[in-house]
Design an enzyme around this catalytic site. Structure first.
Site, PDB file in Angstrom:
ATOM      1  CG  ASP A 199      -0.279  -0.363   2.359  1.00  0.00           C
ATOM      2  OD1 ASP A 199       0.083   1.029   2.509  1.00  0.00           O
ATOM      3  OD2 ASP A 199      -0.260  -1.217   3.161  1.00  0.00           O
ATOM      4  CD  GLU A 236      18.953 -24.113 -17.121  1.00  0.00           C
ATOM      5  OE1 GLU A 236      17.530 -24.483 -16.880  1.00  0.00           O
ATOM      6  OE2 GLU A 236      19.270 -24.361 -16.539  1.00  0.00           O
TER       7      GLU A 236
END
Ligand code: GLA
Length: 723
Positions: free
Chosen positions: A526, A606
């Protein structure tokens, strides 16, 4: 000046670049709301229509005028007990037990600059960037005074609201309910959009029609919650991303909240946002005051994209603080999904070695480094380093990490305690609990009573002692349970102010440390927390496909620069889903980037992909974190998730697409871009193909056919200089 008072008609007008907000002190000294919408230089009192409505009474002061009723008129700060039977912003219980507060206009003041709120987060702005209007209302009997505060950030098209309730009378009263902002609409057929969810699946978007009665949602969990974000959009029922009227309200607060949308008997709509009145009953002694946390409002006449851009800019430039707000954030690797509790100092150093090799800036040692914590059943509250587990001191560990050219960060959860801890054994009375009742356990932990200074001070001392042991450049501040056992009516609010007080002290003492907020991922995601922590771990769900939806919902109010987003291992630990490293990388690049895995388990191929990802993120970080963000699809409804970033000068754009579904003989997907210059030509940096801006926005860009599921594409476009 963006605030104008017409003393003749007693009308206040607040003007931003594109919007106007108006209210009026009427003949009976009530403050009525007149208008919020597109810019308008007129006086809007002509909108008020008076008629005798059955069973809607009139204040005594109106005499025999049955056409005057507060049950019908649009109000700025409605209270219970005045003959308005709709939902109300304020309820005061007087010393005689009655619940009534009749607020009338007293005086006002207009000031340069933006007001601030003592002990609470609030939008901040320079003297020239904002103006403040304070309107003081007063109940003549109880002598309760309410200052309504309005902050006008004209260039941002933002209006903030807050309220301060003062007891200037001779008797103690109790605040039973305090909303911050009320918006009354005389007409309109609205939809309400809320951002609901659960742990590991936050901020889904739900849009529903506002019918008669009340739609309400909120949190009574002590934090703003995974379940409902403290934000709401009220939209014209035809509004879309690029079209139509919509209003936003965003609470700058991290605790219990309540949002109410009501369509009344006259088809008028009232929107309220503020503190939840459950478990709230705040005593206000003589001469005391109470500050209602702030709400940030905006109005867009052009759909949700514009509304989001206003909030993104406001949060980035006027809520977040500190040196990291506009500087590059470290790309980090976190030990949680790499090792959980099963690590020692060598594990962290190994992660740092991998980080150095991959170009990652920082290693974060997550939960498990303190007390005797090897699982989540003990030691919260004992913030002393477990040197036995680490095999070295914290300073040695940090030094070894730094020697590899890697920064060091650490996880804490200061608000919590386990019963199996020295802290609890010494101070069993420091937890939140009701008298002799047993408290509710969650994750086997209890909540420390942060409304009490001595509790906060003790934890602060412990945390500082730990932080002073070495070059710690990042803190992940977690909060892994909800509050229960509310033992008094002031606790939910005072607890949150205690957390803010702690955070304020922490950032003042350690201004160079980057703090990332977290509450089981996005349970306290928030604007209140963003005032202290410029980034927040967005969700404990790191699955790329779920994340496209979580990040989509988050983007309506919150800018990319606050969204913590990492690439994790597959099968994903939360969903079991397998997606490619490319798809995970593209998705995590809609946030502050990082990794949540053990690279030692990856192949060389990777690792090569990761090196490229880090380079790509760093290349586009400014564009991603500071550019304009556009949603290009709705991943809750469409087969793909797409979003893009556009630089302020519109010369650069980064388009991102993730396929959510794959079918046989796929219909071609054309992704329509946004925010480009219509007349400009853009080159695709990878393929060299050239496109016209208008064409990309009107006709779109065809996606290649998928060869496998969950494919992702990232397309960088640069304007070609035609000169
Ligand atoms: C919460 C956080 C995770 C991790 C764990 C550690 O769930 O959201 O990222 O830090 O706590 O216990």
């Amino acid at each position: 000046m963006s605030i104008i008072y017409d003393s003749n008609k007693k009308i206040f007008s607040l003007h931003t670049k594109n919007t106007t907000y108006q209210m009026m002190v009427d003949q009976h000294e009530y403050l009525l709301h007149l208008y919020y919408g597109s810019s308008n230089s007129g006086l809007m009192d002509y909108l008020l229509v008076y008629a005798d409505r059955g069973f809607s009474g009139s204040p005594y002061v109106a005499g025999n005028d049955r056409t005057y009723s507060l049950d019908i008129l649009p109000q700025e700060y409605p209270t219970l007990g005045t003959g308005d039977y709709r939902n109300y912003a304020l309820n005061i219980e007087n010393s005689d037990g009655s619940q009534c507060c009749d607020l009338k206009f007293s005086h006002y003041e207009i000031k340069k600059g933006k007001y601030s709120l003592k002990g609470l987060p609030a939008v901040w702005a320079g003297e020239k960037e904002a103006d403040t209007l304070e309107i003081v209302l007063k109940d003549r009997v109880s002598k309760i005074e309410v200052s309504l505060l309005y902050g006008v950030l004209a260039d941002e098209d933002i209006i903030t609201r807050s309220a301060i309730i003062r007891n200037t009378g001779d008797n103690k009263v109790t605040i039973k309910k305090a909303s911050c902002a009320c918006l009354d609409f005389l007409t309109g057929d609205f939809d309400v959009m809320k951002f609901y969810g659960r742990h590991a699946m936050e901020r889904n978007v739900e849009r529903s029609r506002v019918g008669h009665g009340t739609i309400s949602f909120g949190s009574r969990r002590g934090a703003s919650s995974h379940q409902y974000n403290p934000a709401v959009i009220l939209a014209d029922k035809n509004a879309t991303e690029d079209f139509g009227s919509c209003y936003g309200m965003l609470f700058v607060y991290s605790g219990n909240f309540l949002c109410e949308v009501e369509k009344d008997q006259m088809n008028q709509t009232r929107l309220l946002l503020g503190l939840n009145d459950d478990w709230f009953s705040y005593p206000l002694d003589v001469k005391e005051e109470f500050i209602v946390p702030e709400v940030i409002m905006t109005y867009s006449a052009n759909g949700f994209a514009e509304l989001s851009h206003r909030y993104h800019s406001c949060i980035r430039n006027h809520v977040c603080r500190g040196k990291y707000v506009n500087t590059e954030r470290p790309v980090l690797i976190n030990s949680w999904e790499a090792a959980y509790f099963d690590f020692n100092g060598e594990t962290i150093v190994d992660l740092a070695k991998e980080a150095a090799d991959l170009g990652i800036d920082m290693v974060v040692m997550d939960d498990g480094w303190f007390g005797k914590r090897d699982d989540d059943n003990s030691s919260l509250g004992d913030w002393c380093v477990n040197e036995k587990k680490l095999g070295c001191t914290l300073s040695e560990l940090i030094r070894r990490v730094n020697d590899l050219g890697v920064k060091f960060g650490i996880w804490i959860e200061p608000e919590m305690v386990n019963e199996d801890s020295d802290l609890y054994r010494n101070h069993p009375d420091w937890i939140i609990k009701i008298g002799h009742r047993d408290p509710v356990r969650a994750r086997n932990q209890l909540l420390l009573d942060f409304s009490r200074k001595e509790v906060r001070d003790h934890i602060f001392g412990q945390i500082c002692e730990m932080l002073d042991q070495g070059n710690i450049e990042y803190i992940k501040w977690d909060m892994n349970r909800s509050m229960a056992d509310v033992y008094a009516g002031n606790v939910t609010y005072d607890y949150v102010l205690g957390v803010y007080d702690f955070l304020e002290k922490l950032i003042s003492k350690y201004p160079n440390v980057l703090i990332e907020g977290c509450s089981g991922g996005g349970g306290r995601f928030d604007a209140g927390m963003m005032y202290y922590t410029p980034q927040i771990w967005c969700s404990d769900n790191t699955d790329a496909i779920s994340r496209t939806r979580i990040q989509y919902g988050s983007s309506f109010f919150y800018p990319i620069s606050v969204v913590g987003s990492h690439v994790s291992a597959v099968p994903n630990h939360q969903t079991g889903r397998i997606t490619s490293l490319n798809t995970r990388g593209v998705t995590a690049m809609a946030g502050t980037f990082g990794y949540e895995m053990n690279p030692a388990l990856l192949s060389e191929a990777e690792k090569a992909v990761i090196r490229e990802q880090v380079k790509t993120y760093k290349k586009y970080e400014r564009l991603i974190c500071q550019g304009d963000y556009y949603r290009l699809s709705n991943p809750f409804a469409e087969e793909y998730s797409a979003w893009m970033f556009v630089s302020e000068d519109k010369k650069q754009a980064l388009v991102n697409v993730v396929r959510l579904d794959v079918q046989g003989n796929m219909v071609t997907t054309y992704v329509k871009l946004k925010g480009l210059k219509k007349e400009a030509m853009y080159i695709d940096d990878a393929t060299g193909k050239v496109y016209n801006g208008a064409a990309l926005m009107e006709a779109g860009m065809p996606l290649s056919f998928p060869k496998t599921e969950y494919e992702a594409y990232q397309i960088a476009l640069t304007e070609i200089d035609m000169a």
